[in-house]
Enzyme design. Structure first.
Site, PDB file in Angstrom:
ATOM      1  CB  SER A 125      -7.901  -0.841  -2.399  1.00 21.11           C
ATOM      2  OG  SER A 125      -7.016  -0.728  -1.309  1.00 21.11           O
ATOM      3  CE1 TYR A 179      -4.206  -4.482   4.073  1.00 26.49           C
ATOM      4  CE2 TYR A 179      -1.836  -4.080   4.005  1.00 26.49           C
ATOM      5  CZ  TYR A 179      -3.028  -4.371   3.353  1.00 26.49           C
ATOM      6  OH  TYR A 179      -3.033  -4.546   2.001  1.00 26.49           O
ATOM      7  CD  GLN A 204      -2.929   5.827  -4.136  1.00 27.32           C
ATOM      8  OE1 GLN A 204      -3.284   6.525  -5.088  1.00 27.32           O
ATOM      9  NE2 GLN A 204      -2.872   6.290  -2.902  1.00 27.32           N
ATOM     10  CG  ASP A 251      -4.546  -1.757  -3.003  1.00 31.71           C
ATOM     11  OD1 ASP A 251      -4.766  -2.966  -2.778  1.00 31.71           O
ATOM     12  OD2 ASP A 251      -4.550  -0.894  -2.104  1.00 31.71           O
ATOM     13  NE  ARG A 289      -4.426  -1.447   1.542  1.00 34.10           N
ATOM     14  CZ  ARG A 289      -5.507  -1.586   2.288  1.00 34.10           C
ATOM     15  NH1 ARG A 289      -5.524  -1.097   3.512  1.00 34.10           N
ATOM     16  NH2 ARG A 289      -6.574  -2.189   1.816  1.00 34.10           N
TER      17      ARG A 289
END
Length: 515
Positions: free
Chosen positions: A264, A361, A258, A261, A253
């Site tokens: 997500s 996390y 991004q 990911d 992350r």
């Protein structure tokens, strides 16, 4: 001169196979295997000889087991391997390839795919394969027509198994229009790929159905959600098969990653879908309604875990008109929750400051903190109608957030959605793939693979995640580039050159894991 002689020898072997393996002159599978065994000595390239040896051993195993179709497929793949020239000769425009010393034309192979026939294209061009997902409750696909079009535009060949996109409303014609070739079956699709794109980890022999791993050629690269920390025996199998593998759930992350990911992108949709599933099960409306017949109070929703899924669940419940509160072990989540119009349940501010990892996390909470959180949440549950549980710890069993005693204080008709049910569950009494109703009338929803329940959008986003990742590992010359100095590559690479290379896996022995 040696290359010219080797090339001529391979052409003669291929010509002999064309005579021996035509439908009119074929013997049974045993005879075909004997013939190709005798031809092994003519294969000068060591890596190709080893791959041919592996295919023949698989064919013999299938033949002994009476699996004639699989035996035939392995024989055909061996035939294709023997036909492949050992060097890349120069191309004659519009005709094919020629060995410059002998000036003998070698025709380009057909690019039409069909059942049992590998799909072939231009030699030297990197091929990407997209197979149909075969695991239970999986409707997603690893490439959309939009990403296929972009991949073809990059100069790559894309092979898609027929029906791969059916669960996500992507037709074979849509893939064809985007520039993909359609393969008739899994063997044709998976066997053609230098890079294989998957959603779920491939099936192996003990999983039942098609042995997808055995259909991939040695040296291929596999990219997907491979669950390496939960299925370490699969990782060992990838290494043994000579497959280079990348696990997309391990993408770090960081800002640069991004667009890759997948956790997500999929969790975002899971949080949205969880609220819709709860609303469908719940027997009341979400918003407050004032009517001539009386006032309907708003539904009260509690979201446990304010990560990507939790924040989307908060936003969706708010849009539907519910009064929303949320809790998380990380104090940093408080501001995010309140920015969406929900209230935040705080347990211990000082303890919560230390409950977040460097990757963003949540850490596993200690027993004292967990006890105090349960007490705090239990009081809130007496007034809550719907609970959405989203707490996960990467590579670990999901923490239990709601015990049976806590469920017991909720009112009849209440609903709990456990998004962590696939990793053990956040709720005692939840069941994988089922909706359980407790003795006091609380429904606990444990749907399997929630992102797949909104497959069209989930596939679109996942395919774009993979497209971004491919841009990282394919260079301008369309060759695979594995840069171990890149933190994204290093974090996701599981196996390479027949060995397990990920630091979290290579140092620990493989453990038995269920399929």
């Amino acid at each position: 001169m040696k290359r010219a002689v080797a090339g001529c020898g391979m052409v003669l072997v291929a010509a002999a196979l064309n005579v021996l393996l035509t439908p009119a002159a074929r013997a049974d599978c045993t005879e075909e295997l004997r013939i190709m065994r005798n031809m092994l000595a003519d294969v000068k390239d060591e890596s190709r000889r080893q791959e041919l040896q592996r295919l023949l051993e698989k064919a013999e195993k299938d033949e002994r087991a009476g699996r004639d179709q699989l035996c035939d497929q392995a024989v055909q793949r061996a035939q294709l391997l023997l036909k492949k020239p050992p060097t890349r000769p120069d191309k004659i425009p519009g005709k094919g390839f020629t060995n410059p010393r002998r000036r003998a034309i070698v025709s380009l192979p057909s690019t039409r795919g069909g059942a049992g026939r590998p799909v072939r294209g231009n030699p030297g061009t990197m091929k990407l394969s997209v197979a149909k997902e075969r695991r239970a409750q999986e409707r997603r696909v690893a490439a959309s027509p939009d990403t296929v079009k972009r991949l073809v535009g990059m100069g790559l060949e894309v092979v898609v198994e027929s029906g791969a996109g059916a669960g996500s409303a992507f037709t074979d014609d849509a893939y064809k229009t985007a520039g993909a070739e359609i393969a008739g079956d899994a063997a044709s699709a998976l066997g053609a790929g230098d890079i294989v794109l998957k959603v779920q980890r491939p099936l192996r022999g003990g999983d039942g159905g098609v042995d997808e791993l055995s259909l991939m050629k040695r040296g291929a690269t596999l990219i997907g959600l491979l669950s390496p920390l939960q299925h370490r025996d699969d990782v060992e199998a990838y290494a043994k098969a000579g497959i280079t593998t990348f696990a997309m759930e391990l993408v770090p992350r960081i800002t640069r990653a991004q667009a890759m990911d997948v956790l997500s992108s999929q969790a975002n949709l899971a949080g949205y879908r969880a609220v819709l599933d709860a609303a469908s099960e719940f027997g009341r409306a979400f918003p407050m309604m004032m009517t001539a017949a009386g006032t309907i109070p708003p539904t009260r929703v509690l979201v446990m875990g304010a990560g990507v899924a939790g924040l989307q669940a908060i936003a969706t419940a708010r849009r539907l008109g519910a009064v929303v509160s949320a809790t998380d072990v990380r104090l940093a989540a408080k501001e995010q929750v309140e920015s969406l119009g929900a209230s935040f349940l705080t347990v211990d501010v000082e303890a919560m400051k230390a409950m977040e990892t460097a990757g963003g996390y949540a850490k596993e909470m200690g027993e004292d903190f967990a006890r105090r959180q349960r007490e705090h949440v239990t009081e809130a549950l007496r007034k809550i109608d719907i609970v959405i549980c989203t707490a996960l710890i990467p590579g670990r069993k999901a923490p239990v957030l709601i015990t049976r005693d806590m469920v017991g204080v909720m009112r009849p008709g209440s609903v709990i959605v456990d998004l962590a049910v696939e990793q053990g569950g956040n709720v005692e009494g939840s069941a994988f793939g089922e909706t359980v109703t407790t003795a006091n009338g609380v429904a606990i929803i444990g749907h399997a693979n929630v992102p797949s329940r909104i497959a069209v959008d989930a596939s679109q986003l996942y395919a774009k995640n993979l497209l971004s990742f491919l841009g990282l590992i394919i260079d301008k010359e369309k060759h695979l580039k594995i840069d171990m100095a890149d933190e994204i590559v290093k974090a996701t690479l599981l196996t390479r050159d027949g060995a397990v290379v990920h630091p979290q896996l290579s140092a620990a022995p493989a453990s038995a894991a269920g399929a």
